[in-house]
Design a protein around this motif. Structure first.
Motif, PDB file in Angstrom:
ATOM      1  N   SER A 112       0.694  -1.139   0.005  1.00 58.41           N
ATOM      2  CA  SER A 112      -0.060   0.077   0.059  1.00 58.41           C
ATOM      3  C   SER A 112       0.917   1.234  -0.051  1.00 58.41           C
ATOM      4  N   THR A 113       0.734   2.235  -0.817  1.00 54.94           N
ATOM      5  CA  THR A 113       1.399   3.430  -1.052  1.00 54.94           C
ATOM      6  C   THR A 113       1.105   4.085   0.411  1.00 54.94           C
ATOM      7  N   GLU A 114      -0.040   4.187   0.522  1.00 54.84           N
ATOM      8  CA  GLU A 114      -0.549   5.046   1.770  1.00 54.84           C
ATOM      9  C   GLU A 114       0.029   4.700   3.225  1.00 54.84           C
ATOM     10  N   VAL A 115       0.269   3.350   3.148  1.00 52.70           N
ATOM     11  CA  VAL A 115       0.762   2.750   4.448  1.00 52.70           C
ATOM     12  C   VAL A 115       2.503   2.903   4.384  1.00 52.70           C
ATOM     13  N   ALA A 116       3.143   2.926   3.108  1.00 47.43           N
ATOM     14  CA  ALA A 116       4.555   3.083   2.773  1.00 47.43           C
ATOM     15  C   ALA A 116       4.866   4.560   3.132  1.00 47.43           C
ATOM     16  N   GLU A 117       3.934   5.289   2.829  1.00 49.22           N
ATOM     17  CA  GLU A 117       4.051   6.864   3.105  1.00 49.22           C
ATOM     18  C   GLU A 117       3.982   7.008   4.738  1.00 49.22           C
ATOM     19  N   ALA A 118       3.321   6.434   5.405  1.00 47.38           N
ATOM     20  CA  ALA A 118       3.141   6.335   6.793  1.00 47.38           C
ATOM     21  C   ALA A 118       4.221   5.912   7.734  1.00 47.38           C
ATOM     22  N   VAL A 119       5.120   5.185   7.026  1.00 49.57           N
ATOM     23  CA  VAL A 119       6.228   4.536   7.876  1.00 49.57           C
ATOM     24  C   VAL A 119       7.235   5.567   8.252  1.00 49.57           C
ATOM     25  N   LYS A 120       7.354   5.771   9.342  1.00 55.11           N
ATOM     26  CA  LYS A 120       8.328   6.940  10.370  1.00 55.11           C
ATOM     27  C   LYS A 120       9.149   6.140  11.207  1.00 55.11           C
ATOM     28  N   VAL A 121      10.377   6.968  11.413  1.00 55.95           N
ATOM     29  CA  VAL A 121      11.372   6.662  12.363  1.00 55.95           C
ATOM     30  C   VAL A 121      11.435   7.544  13.566  1.00 55.95           C
ATOM     31  N   ALA A 122      11.371   7.265  14.681  1.00 52.47           N
ATOM     32  CA  ALA A 122      11.294   8.166  15.700  1.00 52.47           C
ATOM     33  C   ALA A 122      12.428   7.608  16.957  1.00 52.47           C
ATOM     34  N   THR A 123      13.199   8.433  17.512  1.00 49.36           N
ATOM     35  CA  THR A 123      14.111   8.099  18.513  1.00 49.36           C
ATOM     36  C   THR A 123      13.588   8.807  19.589  1.00 49.36           C
ATOM     37  N   LYS A 124      14.107   8.419  20.851  1.00 55.66           N
ATOM     38  CA  LYS A 124      14.309   9.174  22.140  1.00 55.66           C
ATOM     39  C   LYS A 124      15.002   8.626  23.039  1.00 55.66           C
ATOM     40  N   GLN A 125      15.459   9.411  24.134  1.00 56.35           N
ATOM     41  CA  GLN A 125      16.167   8.792  25.207  1.00 56.35           C
ATOM     42  C   GLN A 125      15.382   8.685  26.422  1.00 56.35           C
ATOM     43  N   GLU A 126      15.069   7.351  27.152  1.00 55.42           N
ATOM     44  CA  GLU A 126      14.304   7.240  28.264  1.00 55.42           C
ATOM     45  C   GLU A 126      15.320   6.776  29.282  1.00 55.42           C
ATOM     46  N   ASP A 127      15.615   7.407  30.314  1.00 53.59           N
ATOM     47  CA  ASP A 127      16.407   7.074  31.159  1.00 53.59           C
ATOM     48  C   ASP A 127      17.832   6.768  30.753  1.00 53.59           C
ATOM     49  N   ASP A 128      18.548   5.814  31.058  1.00 51.05           N
ATOM     50  CA  ASP A 128      20.020   5.602  30.323  1.00 51.05           C
ATOM     51  C   ASP A 128      19.653   4.960  29.012  1.00 51.05           C
ATOM     52  N   ARG A 129      18.664   4.703  28.297  1.00 50.43           N
ATOM     53  CA  ARG A 129      18.479   4.085  26.966  1.00 50.43           C
ATOM     54  C   ARG A 129      18.162   5.061  25.885  1.00 50.43           C
ATOM     55  N   VAL A 130      18.683   4.576  24.819  1.00 54.33           N
ATOM     56  CA  VAL A 130      18.241   5.337  23.580  1.00 54.33           C
ATOM     57  C   VAL A 130      17.231   4.288  22.797  1.00 54.33           C
ATOM     58  N   ILE A 131      16.221   4.760  22.440  1.00 56.87           N
ATOM     59  CA  ILE A 131      15.188   3.819  21.826  1.00 56.87           C
ATOM     60  C   ILE A 131      15.015   4.495  20.366  1.00 56.87           C
TER      61      ILE A 131
END
Length: 174
Positions: free
Chosen positions: A47-66
């Motif tokens: 699905s083009t709609e689904v492909a366009e909705a795939v995202k990458v996000a990062t965050k730091q939570e306590d001592d971890r990088v996610i």
């Protein structure tokens, strides 16, 4: 005579800033790795709609990088159906055949095998036969895991060298 130490302030400032810079480097490395997987997920999606909705996000939570590869935004609602498929279900049932039941109740009864209305549905009744699963997220991780790790390592190597840490720019979340 006491020895004189010069540059202590600069050394202290460097070491005080180091954890912040390293966290930025690790977030950048996590983003680089997750981007490899996200690109593969986009390529595998039907699905083009689904492909366009795939995202990458990062965050730091306590001592971890996610880092997360997620499906967010327009088209995201389709992703679970695409990944896992669907069971046969009714989309709509003609009012004359509902017998006062909601579509959800009819689907619930149908799954239990007890729905019979004149033996056959006609008119505005729509029965969806279900959809075959077409996984795209998990296979993307399975096939690109080693490449993602290698990309993260390249990112770290480009930012850390003997005597210096080049912090990545602030990471924008999507």
């Amino acid at each position: 005579m006491m020895p004189t130490v010069r540059g202590r302030g600069e050394v202290d400032a460097y070491f005080a800033k180091l954890p912040i810079d390293l966290t930025k480097v690790l977030r950048g490395a996590a983003r680089a790795a997750a981007t490899v997987v996200a690109d593969e997920a986009k390529a595998r999606s039907r699905s083009t709609e689904v492909a366009e909705a795939v995202k990458v996000a990062t965050k730091q939570e306590d001592d971890r990088v996610i880092a997360k590869v997620q499906v967010k935004g327009k088209g995201a609602y389709i992703a679970p159906w695409l990944e896992y498929g669907t069971s046969p279900h009714f989309i709509s049932v003609d009012e004359s055949q509902r017998m006062g039941m909601s579509i959800g109740r009819i689907n619930q009864m149908h799954k239990a095998g007890s729905l019979v209305i004149n033996g056959q549905f006609v008119g505005a009744t729509v029965h969806h036969p279900g959809a075959t699963p077409h996984p795209f997220l998990r296979p993307a991780l399975d096939t690109k895991e080693a490449e993602a790790v290698a990309q993260a390592q390249r990112y770290i190597n480009s930012r850390i060298a003997r005597g210096r840490v080049t912090a990545a720019p602030e990471v924008d979340e999507q």
